[in-house]
Design a protein around this motif. Structure first.
Motif, PDB file in Angstrom:
ATOM      1  N   PRO A 288       0.828  -1.191   0.000  1.00 11.33           N
ATOM      2  CA  PRO A 288       0.000   0.000   0.000  1.00 11.33           C
ATOM      3  C   PRO A 288       0.868   1.249   0.000  1.00 11.33           C
ATOM      4  CG  PRO A 288       0.152  -0.860   2.233  1.00 11.33           C
ATOM      5  CD  PRO A 288       0.833  -1.857   1.329  1.00 11.33           C
ATOM      6  N   VAL A 289       0.309   2.362  -0.432  1.00 15.87           N
ATOM      7  CA  VAL A 289       1.017   3.636  -0.353  1.00 15.87           C
ATOM      8  C   VAL A 289       1.316   3.895   1.131  1.00 15.87           C
ATOM      9  CG1 VAL A 289       0.816   6.105  -0.774  1.00 15.87           C
ATOM     10  CG2 VAL A 289      -0.163   4.470  -2.414  1.00 15.87           C
ATOM     11  N   ARG A 290       2.549   4.234   1.426  1.00 19.29           N
ATOM     12  CA  ARG A 290       2.906   4.488   2.830  1.00 19.29           C
ATOM     13  C   ARG A 290       4.075   5.469   2.876  1.00 19.29           C
ATOM     14  NH1 ARG A 290       3.778   0.144   7.770  1.00 19.29           N
ATOM     15  NH2 ARG A 290       4.421   1.655   9.345  1.00 19.29           N
ATOM     16  N   GLY A 291       3.807   6.676   3.315  1.00 12.82           N
ATOM     17  CA  GLY A 291       4.878   7.661   3.507  1.00 12.82           C
ATOM     18  C   GLY A 291       5.080   8.595   2.325  1.00 12.82           C
ATOM     19  N   SER A 292       4.619   8.185   1.138  1.00 11.24           N
ATOM     20  CA  SER A 292       4.547   9.165   0.039  1.00 11.24           C
ATOM     21  C   SER A 292       3.081   9.543  -0.096  1.00 11.24           C
ATOM     22  CB  SER A 292       5.130   8.612  -1.268  1.00 11.24           C
ATOM     23  OG  SER A 292       4.366   7.532  -1.761  1.00 11.24           O
ATOM     24  N   VAL A 293       2.834  10.745  -0.586  1.00  8.95           N
ATOM     25  CA  VAL A 293       1.488  11.324  -0.485  1.00  8.95           C
ATOM     26  C   VAL A 293       0.455  10.506  -1.268  1.00  8.95           C
ATOM     27  CG1 VAL A 293       1.961  12.963  -2.364  1.00  8.95           C
ATOM     28  CG2 VAL A 293       0.132  13.443  -0.724  1.00  8.95           C
ATOM     29  N   HIS A 294      -0.697  10.268  -0.631  1.00  8.11           N
ATOM     30  CA  HIS A 294      -1.775   9.493  -1.250  1.00  8.11           C
ATOM     31  C   HIS A 294      -2.347  10.218  -2.469  1.00  8.11           C
ATOM     32  CE1 HIS A 294      -6.080   8.288  -1.625  1.00  8.11           C
ATOM     33  NE2 HIS A 294      -5.597   7.087  -1.392  1.00  8.11           N
ATOM     34  N   ASP A 295      -2.484  11.522  -2.387  1.00 11.72           N
ATOM     35  CA  ASP A 295      -3.095  12.295  -3.472  1.00 11.72           C
ATOM     36  C   ASP A 295      -2.211  12.232  -4.724  1.00 11.72           C
ATOM     37  OD1 ASP A 295      -5.194  14.742  -4.034  1.00 11.72           O
ATOM     38  OD2 ASP A 295      -3.271  15.045  -5.048  1.00 11.72           O
ATOM     39  N   GLU A 296      -2.802  11.747  -5.799  1.00 10.26           N
ATOM     40  CA  GLU A 296      -2.011  11.464  -7.002  1.00 10.26           C
ATOM     41  C   GLU A 296      -1.461  12.730  -7.644  1.00 10.26           C
ATOM     42  OE1 GLU A 296      -5.110  10.465  -6.368  1.00 10.26           O
ATOM     43  OE2 GLU A 296      -5.391   8.331  -6.799  1.00 10.26           O
ATOM     44  N   ASN A 297      -2.259  13.808  -7.636  1.00 11.03           N
ATOM     45  CA  ASN A 297      -1.769  15.057  -8.244  1.00 11.03           C
ATOM     46  C   ASN A 297      -0.622  15.659  -7.423  1.00 11.03           C
ATOM     47  OD1 ASN A 297      -3.467  15.190 -10.559  1.00 11.03           O
ATOM     48  ND2 ASN A 297      -5.164  15.868  -9.255  1.00 11.03           N
ATOM     49  N   ALA A 298      -0.721  15.567  -6.095  1.00 12.83           N
ATOM     50  CA  ALA A 298       0.379  16.062  -5.248  1.00 12.83           C
ATOM     51  C   ALA A 298       1.619  15.205  -5.476  1.00 12.83           C
ATOM     52  CB  ALA A 298      -0.030  16.051  -3.780  1.00 12.83           C
ATOM     53  N   TRP A 299       1.416  13.904  -5.640  1.00 14.86           N
ATOM     54  CA  TRP A 299       2.540  12.994  -5.935  1.00 14.86           C
ATOM     55  C   TRP A 299       3.225  13.434  -7.235  1.00 14.86           C
ATOM     56  CZ3 TRP A 299       3.476   9.696 -10.066  1.00 14.86           C
ATOM     57  CH2 TRP A 299       4.528   8.760  -9.882  1.00 14.86           C
ATOM     58  N   ALA A 300       2.412  13.779  -8.235  1.00 14.86           N
ATOM     59  CA  ALA A 300       2.967  14.187  -9.532  1.00 14.86           C
ATOM     60  C   ALA A 300       3.702  15.525  -9.438  1.00 14.86           C
ATOM     61  CB  ALA A 300       1.862  14.273 -10.579  1.00 14.86           C
ATOM     62  N   LEU A 301       3.431  16.288  -8.366  1.00 10.29           N
ATOM     63  CA  LEU A 301       4.133  17.559  -8.139  1.00 10.29           C
ATOM     64  C   LEU A 301       5.278  17.337  -7.152  1.00 10.29           C
ATOM     65  CD1 LEU A 301       0.999  19.917  -8.015  1.00 10.29           C
ATOM     66  CD2 LEU A 301       2.662  19.707  -9.886  1.00 10.29           C
ATOM     67  N   LYS A 302       5.898  16.167  -7.229  1.00  9.77           N
ATOM     68  CA  LYS A 302       7.064  15.796  -6.397  1.00  9.77           C
ATOM     69  C   LYS A 302       6.722  15.726  -4.909  1.00  9.77           C
ATOM     70  CE  LYS A 302      10.455  17.894  -9.525  1.00  9.77           C
ATOM     71  NZ  LYS A 302      11.623  18.765  -9.632  1.00  9.77           N
ATOM     72  N   GLY A 303       5.432  15.591  -4.577  1.00 12.57           N
ATOM     73  CA  GLY A 303       5.057  15.444  -3.172  1.00 12.57           C
ATOM     74  C   GLY A 303       4.794  16.752  -2.451  1.00 12.57           C
ATOM     75  N   VAL A 304       4.956  17.870  -3.140  1.00 17.94           N
ATOM     76  CA  VAL A 304       4.775  19.179  -2.496  1.00 17.94           C
ATOM     77  C   VAL A 304       3.754  19.986  -3.286  1.00 17.94           C
ATOM     78  CG1 VAL A 304       5.876  21.308  -1.709  1.00 17.94           C
ATOM     79  CG2 VAL A 304       7.178  19.155  -1.729  1.00 17.94           C
ATOM     80  N   SER A 305       2.576  20.198  -2.690  1.00 16.31           N
ATOM     81  CA  SER A 305       1.600  21.062  -3.347  1.00 16.31           C
ATOM     82  C   SER A 305       0.822  21.858  -2.308  1.00 16.31           C
ATOM     83  CB  SER A 305       0.638  20.243  -4.221  1.00 16.31           C
ATOM     84  OG  SER A 305      -0.267  21.118  -4.877  1.00 16.31           O
ATOM     85  N   GLY A 306       0.162  22.900  -2.753  1.00 13.20           N
ATOM     86  CA  GLY A 306      -0.629  23.728  -1.852  1.00 13.20           C
ATOM     87  C   GLY A 306      -1.907  23.048  -1.405  1.00 13.20           C
ATOM     88  N   HIS A 307      -2.311  21.970  -2.106  1.00 11.87           N
ATOM     89  CA  HIS A 307      -3.597  21.321  -1.783  1.00 11.87           C
ATOM     90  C   HIS A 307      -3.428  20.034  -0.999  1.00 11.87           C
ATOM     91  CE1 HIS A 307      -2.521  18.666  -5.101  1.00 11.87           C
ATOM     92  NE2 HIS A 307      -3.516  17.889  -4.762  1.00 11.87           N
ATOM     93  N   ALA A 308      -2.255  19.406  -1.041  1.00 13.59           N
ATOM     94  CA  ALA A 308      -2.004  18.139  -0.355  1.00 13.59           C
ATOM     95  C   ALA A 308      -0.504  17.911  -0.307  1.00 13.59           C
ATOM     96  CB  ALA A 308      -2.704  16.969  -1.066  1.00 13.59           C
ATOM     97  N   GLY A 309      -0.086  17.000   0.569  1.00 13.77           N
ATOM     98  CA  GLY A 309       1.333  16.653   0.643  1.00 13.77           C
ATOM     99  C   GLY A 309       1.893  16.675   2.054  1.00 13.77           C
ATOM    100  N   LEU A 310       1.230  17.388   2.981  1.00 11.95           N
ATOM    101  CA  LEU A 310       1.769  17.470   4.345  1.00 11.95           C
ATOM    102  C   LEU A 310       1.423  16.205   5.135  1.00 11.95           C
ATOM    103  CD1 LEU A 310       1.276  20.848   6.248  1.00 11.95           C
ATOM    104  CD2 LEU A 310       3.425  19.714   5.661  1.00 11.95           C
TER     105      LEU A 310
END
Ligand SMILES: *[C@@H]1O[C@H](CO)[C@@H](O)[C@H](O)[C@H]1NC(C)=O
Ligand SMILES: *[C@@H]1O[C@H](CO)[C@@H](O)[C@H](O)[C@H]1NC(C)=O
Ligand SMILES: *[C@@H]1O[C@H](CO)[C@@H](O)[C@H](O)[C@H]1NC(C)=O
Ligand SMILES: *[C@@H]1O[C@H](CO)[C@@H](O)[C@H](O)[C@H]1NC(C)=O
Ligand SMILES: *[C@@H]1O[C@H](CO)[C@@H](O)[C@H](O)[C@H]1NC(C)=O
Ligand SMILES: *[C@@H]1O[C@H](CO)[C@@H](O)[C@H](O)[C@H]1NC(C)=O
Ligand SMILES: *[C@@H]1O[C@H](CO)[C@@H](O)[C@H](O)[C@H]1NC(C)=O
Ligand SMILES: *[C@H]1O[C@H](CO)[C@@H](O)[C@H](O)[C@H]1NC(C)=O
Length: 440
Positions: A288-310
């Motif tokens: 399962p996804v664990r420790g990298s961001v679940h949100d796929e769009n935030a994942w595509a933004l290298k894990g850092v986005s204003g909407h998800a990633g923390l």
């Protein structure tokens, strides 16, 4: 559960160079008894067993999608009032399943949820992006009424010229709910192409005409604050929020480090068997996804986005909430001005008359589905898709947090709004209010 009494306030005498000594009252969170802040311990004790019971498989009607499922494998709760933590506990397991159909892991591989378990906060990230935006307003670098194009001229295409910062913070820009095509799809191959896709999106509605929750608003706000400061969002959050508040377990996983390459892997709750549950178009990564961001769009933004990633813990996020209840300060650090905090509690969407659209800067207002029966116009809240929620009730000077990985093993199993609402019920009951348990 941890109850302890502590000094109600620490008065310190500070001397700064060239000024006379002055007295400051520390407003950091400490532990206290419920009774010391006008709450009943009885209700908070009953709450522990009651919220834990939602980890049992049952038919919770719409909340379990009319199937027999637990609402979530486990979670963590923290309640604070008048600067005191009065309840803090974890329940159930953080890691429980071996596949997307819910086959149990062998018992020796199951992992209990702990109070310091790190959860993927999903959209609670938006609250931190909001605070970064409010800090730019406090610094005079940005106003609610400014056009996004003032900072990002290239944003002024496809009808977006008149979108303001306020519209981003209140989901009234006219954006569709999600970027299309998805940022993680084959349509894009580089980070720069994905950023360009955010900037050049078209609109679904005219700016200011409708409330429609969209991750694009907070992706855009990230680009604005990055443009103003010349710093990346993760650096801004670290410098402007988590370091001064002493939030040592709150971070983005920039570059999506997997497994043991992520120093927080073991403490982090696993989320979804995403490829099995959603399909092969999902990001290619360990399940399962664990420790990298679940949100796929935030994942595509290298894990850092204003909407998800923390990622964060309830203990860390409690400090963030107390800072807001303190009207912008925590300890001896000022994070926001009082004016900025007041914007969080101001309904900027009152013109829509629909309670579902009530919104302050970055936070929802008056929502039963997050706050339960304590919802009011002084109750600011937000939820995260993975199962997290934050409620800050200015009227009662209290906050309550519930973090969980309800998407483990599958996003399709439940909505944990029933636990969010039931938590609000118990907190309200502890205040002595006569409430009814939210039905399911
Ligand atoms: C769950 O309960 C609902 C009524 O609330 C019912 O319609 C549904 O068939 C039940 N599901 C199962 C699996 O029993
Ligand atoms: C999960 O955790 C609880 C207690 O934390 C434990 O009693 C339970 O047996 C565990 N496993 C399952 C399948 O719920
Ligand atoms: C999950 O259930 C589906 C439908 O019953 C089945 O096709 C699939 O093989 C199962 N997956 C696993 C990993 O058992
Ligand atoms: C925003 O843009 C509109 C025109 O698109 C302009 O009339 C308005 O003055 C701008 N507002 C600010 C604060 O720059
Ligand atoms: C922006 O607002 C101005 C002034 O109200 C208006 O003339 C213009 O058509 C608007 N632009 C767009 C793209 O909606
Ligand atoms: C924060 O501001 C609100 C609204 O003005 C006020 O009711 C509250 O007492 C203030 N809290 C603190 C700790 O200053
Ligand atoms: C709480 O939410 C419910 C449902 O949206 C609404 O009817 C009620 O007016 C709200 N309560 C307050 C005090 O605003
Ligand atoms: C607590 O939660 C359960 C759901 O598991 C609910 O059915 C029950 O009525 C509640 N119990 C009490 C004592 O309030």
């Amino acid at each position: 559960m941890k109850f302890s009494t502590a000094l109600s306030a620490i008065s310190l005498l500070l001397t700064s160079p060239g000024t006379t000594a002055y007295s400051v009252r520390s407003n950091k969170l400490t532990y206290g008894t419920p009774e010391s802040v006008g709450m009943s311990s009885q209700a908070l004790v009953e709450m522990v067993a009651n919220l834990s019971s939602f980890t049992h498989a049952a038919n919770y009607s719409k909340f379990s999608k009319y199937a027999i499922h637990p609402i979530q494998p486990g979670g963590a709760v923290l309640v604070g009032r008048h600067g005191k933590i009065v309840s803090e506990f974890a329940f159930g397991n953080k890691s429980l399943y071996a596949d997307g159909n819910g086959t149990f892991l062998p018992s020796f591989e199951q992992e209990k949820a702990m109070v310091d378990t790190i959860y993927d906060m999903a959209s609670l990230t938006k609250l931190f992006t909001t605070v970064i935006g409010l800090q730019q307003m406090d610094a005079g670098k940005m106003r609610l009424t400014d056009n996004v194009t003032t900072f990002l001229p290239e944003f002024g295409v496809n009808g977006k010229d008149n979108i303001t910062i306020e519209m981003l913070l209140t989901h009234t820009s006219g954006f569709a709910a999600d970027p299309s095509p998805s940022l993680y799809s084959d349509s894009y191959s580089t980070y720069d192409e994905r950023i360009n896709a955010i900037v050049t999106q078209s609109l679904e509605n005219a700016p200011g005409s409708i409330f429609l929750y969209s991750d694009l608003n907070f992706m855009t706000l990230m680009l604005v604050v990055q443009e103003i400061t010349g710093k990346q969002l993760d650096q801004l959050v670290a410098e402007g929020i988590t370091t001064p508040l002493g939030m040592t377990s709150t971070f983005f996983n920039r570059n999506n480090f997997e497994g043991q390459k992520n120093p927080h892997y073991q403490r982090t709750a696993p989320t979804e068997f995403q490829i099995e549950v959603v399909g092969s178009g999902e990001p290619d990564r360990p399940q399962p996804v664990r420790g990298s961001v679940h949100d796929e769009n935030a994942w595509a933004l290298k894990g850092v986005s204003g909407h998800a990633g923390l990622f964060s813990t309830v203990g860390d996020t409690a400090k963030f909430c107390q800072m807001i209840l303190n009207n912008g300060t925590y300890g001896y650090n000022r994070i926001l001005s009082q004016t900025a905090v007041d914007l969080i509690f101001t309904n900027l969407n009152a013109r829509f008359h629909e309670i579902d659209s009530y919104h302050g800067a970055g936070f929802e207002l008056d929502q039963f589905y997050t706050a339960g029966p304590l919802n009011s116009t002084l109750t600011a809240s937000h939820t995260g898709y993975t199962g997290t929620s934050v409620v800050i009730d200015r009227g009662h000077d209290l906050f309550y947090l519930h973090f969980a990985n309800r998407v483990h093993p599958a996003r399709t199993w439940s909505s944990n709004n029933i636990i969010r609402e039931t938590l609000g019920y118990w907190v309200g009951t502890s205040l002595g209010l006569d409430l009814t348990l939210p039905p399911f």
